[in-house]
Design a protein around this motif. Structure first.
Motif, PDB file in Angstrom:
ATOM      1  N   LEU A 273      75.470  56.982 148.412  1.00 39.77           N
ATOM      2  CA  LEU A 273      76.617  56.839 147.523  1.00 39.77           C
ATOM      3  C   LEU A 273      77.878  57.424 148.150  1.00 39.77           C
ATOM      4  CD1 LEU A 273      74.664  57.691 144.255  1.00 39.77           C
ATOM      5  CD2 LEU A 273      74.971  55.467 145.363  1.00 39.77           C
ATOM      6  N   GLY A 274      78.810  57.863 147.321  1.00 33.90           N
ATOM      7  CA  GLY A 274      80.124  58.257 147.812  1.00 33.90           C
ATOM      8  C   GLY A 274      80.161  59.623 148.466  1.00 33.90           C
ATOM      9  N   GLY A 275      81.347  59.984 148.910  1.00 32.12           N
ATOM     10  CA  GLY A 275      81.536  61.280 149.549  1.00 32.12           C
ATOM     11  C   GLY A 275      82.971  61.757 149.424  1.00 32.12           C
ATOM     12  N   LYS A 276      83.151  63.042 149.631  1.00 33.73           N
ATOM     13  CA  LYS A 276      84.489  63.649 149.687  1.00 33.73           C
ATOM     14  C   LYS A 276      84.391  64.743 150.729  1.00 33.73           C
ATOM     15  CE  LYS A 276      88.743  64.086 148.010  1.00 33.73           C
ATOM     16  NZ  LYS A 276      89.734  62.979 148.043  1.00 33.73           N
ATOM     17  N   ALA A 277      84.371  64.335 151.993  1.00 35.03           N
ATOM     18  CA  ALA A 277      83.982  65.235 153.075  1.00 35.03           C
ATOM     19  C   ALA A 277      85.035  66.307 153.336  1.00 35.03           C
ATOM     20  CB  ALA A 277      83.737  64.446 154.354  1.00 35.03           C
ATOM     21  N   PRO A 278      84.666  67.586 153.155  1.00 33.53           N
ATOM     22  CA  PRO A 278      85.588  68.669 153.521  1.00 33.53           C
ATOM     23  C   PRO A 278      85.609  68.881 155.029  1.00 33.53           C
ATOM     24  CG  PRO A 278      83.543  69.588 152.700  1.00 33.53           C
ATOM     25  CD  PRO A 278      83.425  68.100 152.559  1.00 33.53           C
ATOM     26  N   GLU A 427      82.198  72.764 146.001  1.00 31.74           N
ATOM     27  CA  GLU A 427      82.465  72.582 144.571  1.00 31.74           C
ATOM     28  C   GLU A 427      82.523  71.126 144.134  1.00 31.74           C
ATOM     29  OE1 GLU A 427      84.923  76.625 143.242  1.00 31.74           O
ATOM     30  OE2 GLU A 427      86.018  74.825 143.886  1.00 31.74           O
ATOM     31  N   VAL A 428      82.734  70.189 145.061  1.00 32.73           N
ATOM     32  CA  VAL A 428      82.795  68.780 144.673  1.00 32.73           C
ATOM     33  C   VAL A 428      81.403  68.272 144.320  1.00 32.73           C
ATOM     34  CG1 VAL A 428      84.871  68.269 146.011  1.00 32.73           C
ATOM     35  CG2 VAL A 428      82.630  68.069 147.088  1.00 32.73           C
ATOM     36  N   VAL A 429      81.356  67.175 143.557  1.00 32.64           N
ATOM     37  CA  VAL A 429      80.062  66.635 143.121  1.00 32.64           C
ATOM     38  C   VAL A 429      79.328  65.934 144.259  1.00 32.64           C
ATOM     39  CG1 VAL A 429      80.852  66.344 140.756  1.00 32.64           C
ATOM     40  CG2 VAL A 429      81.080  64.431 142.360  1.00 32.64           C
ATOM     41  N   TYR A 430      80.047  65.631 145.335  1.00 33.16           N
ATOM     42  CA  TYR A 430      79.441  64.898 146.438  1.00 33.16           C
ATOM     43  C   TYR A 430      78.778  65.847 147.433  1.00 33.16           C
ATOM     44  CZ  TYR A 430      82.647  61.377 144.597  1.00 33.16           C
ATOM     45  OH  TYR A 430      83.329  60.523 143.782  1.00 33.16           O
ATOM     46  N   GLY A 431      77.844  65.289 148.203  1.00 35.98           N
ATOM     47  CA  GLY A 431      77.188  66.089 149.224  1.00 35.98           C
ATOM     48  C   GLY A 431      76.776  65.263 150.420  1.00 35.98           C
ATOM     49  N   LEU A 432      77.679  64.377 150.869  1.00 35.93           N
ATOM     50  CA  LEU A 432      77.326  63.473 151.959  1.00 35.93           C
ATOM     51  C   LEU A 432      77.598  64.073 153.332  1.00 35.93           C
ATOM     52  CD1 LEU A 432      76.224  60.724 152.763  1.00 35.93           C
ATOM     53  CD2 LEU A 432      78.557  59.806 152.610  1.00 35.93           C
ATOM     54  N   PHE A 473      73.302  64.645 149.560  1.00 39.74           N
ATOM     55  CA  PHE A 473      72.739  65.454 148.493  1.00 39.74           C
ATOM     56  C   PHE A 473      73.591  65.242 147.232  1.00 39.74           C
ATOM     57  CE2 PHE A 473      72.048  68.682 152.162  1.00 39.74           C
ATOM     58  CZ  PHE A 473      70.934  67.999 152.605  1.00 39.74           C
ATOM     59  N   LYS A 474      73.154  65.843 146.147  1.00 42.94           N
ATOM     60  CA  LYS A 474      73.912  65.865 144.886  1.00 42.94           C
ATOM     61  C   LYS A 474      74.354  64.451 144.487  1.00 42.94           C
ATOM     62  CE  LYS A 474      76.979  68.905 146.328  1.00 42.94           C
ATOM     63  NZ  LYS A 474      78.065  69.910 146.359  1.00 42.94           N
ATOM     64  N   GLY A 475      75.609  64.291 144.151  1.00 44.49           N
ATOM     65  CA  GLY A 475      76.111  63.005 143.695  1.00 44.49           C
ATOM     66  C   GLY A 475      76.175  61.936 144.758  1.00 44.49           C
ATOM     67  N   SER A 476      75.889  62.288 145.998  1.00 43.02           N
ATOM     68  CA  SER A 476      75.896  61.303 147.078  1.00 43.02           C
ATOM     69  C   SER A 476      74.557  60.591 147.231  1.00 43.02           C
ATOM     70  CB  SER A 476      76.294  61.969 148.401  1.00 43.02           C
ATOM     71  OG  SER A 476      77.637  62.406 148.356  1.00 43.02           O
ATOM     72  N   GLY A 477      73.598  60.917 146.364  1.00 40.85           N
ATOM     73  CA  GLY A 477      72.368  60.153 146.354  1.00 40.85           C
ATOM     74  C   GLY A 477      71.234  60.786 147.125  1.00 40.85           C
ATOM     75  N   TYR A 478      70.233  59.963 147.446  1.00 41.89           N
ATOM     76  CA  TYR A 478      69.037  60.432 148.144  1.00 41.89           C
ATOM     77  C   TYR A 478      68.447  59.269 148.928  1.00 41.89           C
ATOM     78  CZ  TYR A 478      67.641  58.785 143.490  1.00 41.89           C
ATOM     79  OH  TYR A 478      67.526  58.078 142.325  1.00 41.89           O
ATOM     80  N   GLY A 479      67.616  59.600 149.882  1.00 38.91           N
ATOM     81  CA  GLY A 479      67.133  58.614 150.836  1.00 38.91           C
ATOM     82  C   GLY A 479      67.951  58.719 152.103  1.00 38.91           C
ATOM     83  N   ARG A 480      67.384  58.234 153.205  1.00 39.91           N
ATOM     84  CA  ARG A 480      68.055  58.335 154.498  1.00 39.91           C
ATOM     85  C   ARG A 480      68.123  56.985 155.193  1.00 39.91           C
ATOM     86  NH1 ARG A 480      69.583  61.974 152.318  1.00 39.91           N
ATOM     87  NH2 ARG A 480      69.662  64.178 152.874  1.00 39.91           N
TER      88      ARG A 480
END
Length: 502
Positions: A273-278, A427-432, A473-480
């Protein structure tokens, strides 16, 4: 840092009479079922537009539930035969697909740019990576391993098998139509499955063309493509009783919808899913290298990239210098249509709806008092172009720093303490994806481990390889995706125990 309120970016145009593709380059504007162009059971179509001009370029079928059912039936029919092939046979098929794509690389790249608006340099890179994906999976599927056969109970021999799942449903996104299809098709076929794929209705052309090009290299029904919308085609893939797993690359909202639909039948779900990469820049970092890296990592494909380095957290003591370097990099971009020259680096956004979404984010940032050191809005003229933008002096918790804008926009925030930087990055919901910039080796190891993201780069960003996994991870989904982990995701484990007493 001084700010502007209007972009000063010129858009380079290809000029009248310049044709990026010829009509003969387009695929048959039909579904691809059992290796054949197949008309829809409905007469409705979906228009496809050229993002550089806003003009209609094609129309594809608005697929129906019946169309999906026909494609699944074809995949189900092909499944036993394909599953029974040896790894060597499947490997050779993937290698032939790679060769066929490579032979048609320029035509596919031009079609991809025509459909998505991305610069030719980006589309050519997409095609090259697609080729590499098939070649990697062709090798990896012949070297998969499981736990060694052994006696874990006296006189009982345990054997672990990796088996195909059966039929897999796939939903791919609009930002990398061909490449994301390759990321799914290669390991799915490599693991012995058959599939039905729904490309984005916004950018379906290269996927349909790919299916045409490789139809003779696979058993009829092994690969099927049905065009249409998520609420119809995607929904049916998620709920179809003969589909064992649904794999989606897309937005968080799309991921939630697929997971919810798949829950009733307890089918497996694979979500990228999405991301917000720091991008965490410490005071001791090579600031010029970081700014230069973000020139690509923050703006590749016009920022329509889930791993884009779009949220800078820079130490306050070097923030001004880093921002100056980043702005200089961004000001040097060539913006234009994909046919306007090989040096064009930034194209339009993919659709009118997405363009309006990104403009909305920029408008709200400006209304909140957040300044743009460069860019900050639309460029004007035909097409859906946004000026490459750097938003500065972004306060903690600002919308533009929390949510996925998915455009050529990088935000700059500051921090003073390492723990603060890690906490705010997480802190963001994403974990890509994320990156860390520092010359301190111990810090780079420690901070990378503390960042809650599936990929963390150190002193680089957005560097990918087929050998290493991609997923969040998190809101970025699962699977590789990519790597041998993708082959594992698209297969199942079976334990067979033999009583060997005599």
């Amino acid at each position: 840092m001084s700010t502007t309120t209007a972009p000063l970016t010129d858009v380079r145009r290809a000029g009248a009479g310049h044709a990026l593709v010829e009509p003969s380059d387009l695929p048959a504007l039909k579904h691809s079922i059992a290796g054949e162009p197949t008309p829809s059971t409905a007469t409705e179509t979906i228009d496809v537009f050229n993002p550089s001009t806003g003009e209609k370029i094609a129309a594809v079928p608005a697929g129906t539930t019946e169309d999906v059912d026909a494609a699944v039936a074809a995949a189900l029919s092909a499944s036993p035969g394909w599953a029974s092939t040896t790894p060597k046979e499947r490997s050779l098929a993937l290698l032939r697909i790679a060769d066929r794509v490579e032979q048609n690389a320029e035509a596919l790249a031009r079609l991809e740019s025509f459909d998505t608006g991305k610069p030719l340099s980006v589309s050519r890179d997409d095609v090259a990576q697609a080729v590499d994906t098939f070649r990697f999976m062709a090798g990896a599927l012949r070297t998969t391993t499981s736990a060694a056969a052994d006696e874990f109970v006296a006189d009982h021999l345990s054997v672990i098998h990796r088996e195909p799942l059966g039929v897999v449903g796939v939903v791919t996104p609009w930002n990398y139509p061909l490449l994301m299809a390759a990321w799914k098709i290669a390991p799915i076929l490599g693991a012995g499955n058959t599939l039905v794929l729904k490309p984005s209705e916004i950018t379906p052309l290269s996927t349909l063309k790919f299916a045409e090009l490789v139809a003779d290299l696979l058993p009829a029904g092994a690969l099927n493509v049905v065009t249409g919308t998520g609420p119809v085609v995607g929904q049916r893939l998620s709920t179809h009783p003969d589909i064992a797993l649904v794999a989606l690359t897309g937005s968080v909202a799309s991921g939630r919808a697929v997971a919810a639909s798949a829950a009733d039948s307890l089918k497996r779900v694979h979500l990228e899913l999405g991301g917000k990469a720091p991008v965490v820049v410490f005071a001791d970092a090579d600031l010029a290298a970081a700014a230069s890296s973000l020139r690509a990592a923050g703006y590749w494909n016009s920022g329509q990239e889930c791993g884009a380095g779009c949220r800078v957290l820079v130490h306050a003591s070097v923030a001004e210098e880093f921002t100056r370097l980043l702005v200089a990099e961004v000001e040097s971009f060539a913006v234009g249509e994909p046919g306007a020259g090989d040096d064009v680096e930034i194209g339009p956004l993919v659709s009118k709806g997405h363009y309006e979404k990104v403009v909305g984010y920029l408008d709200r940032a400006r209304e909140a008092g957040i300044g743009a050191a460069v860019g900050g809005g639309a460029t004007g003229g035909p097409g859906w172009f946004i000026a490459p933008t750097v938003l500065v002096d972004v306060p903690v918790g600002a919308e533009c720093a929390r949510e996925e804008i998915f455009g050529p926009v990088v935000t700059v925030e500051t921090f003073t303490e390492e723990d603060e930087a890690v906490r705010r990055a997480n802190e963001v919901v994403y974990g890509l994806a994320a990156s860390v910039w520092t010359r301190d080796a111990a810090r780079s190891h420690d901070v990378a481990r503390r960042l809650d993201f599936g990929t963390v780069w150190v002193n680089c960003h957005l560097v990918l390889a087929s050998e290493v996994p991609w997923g969040g991870f998190k809101g970025s989904g699962y699977g590789r995706d990519l790597s041998v982990y993708a082959l594992e995701d698209f297969s199942r484990t079976k334990h067979v125990m033999h009583n060997r007493t005599r």
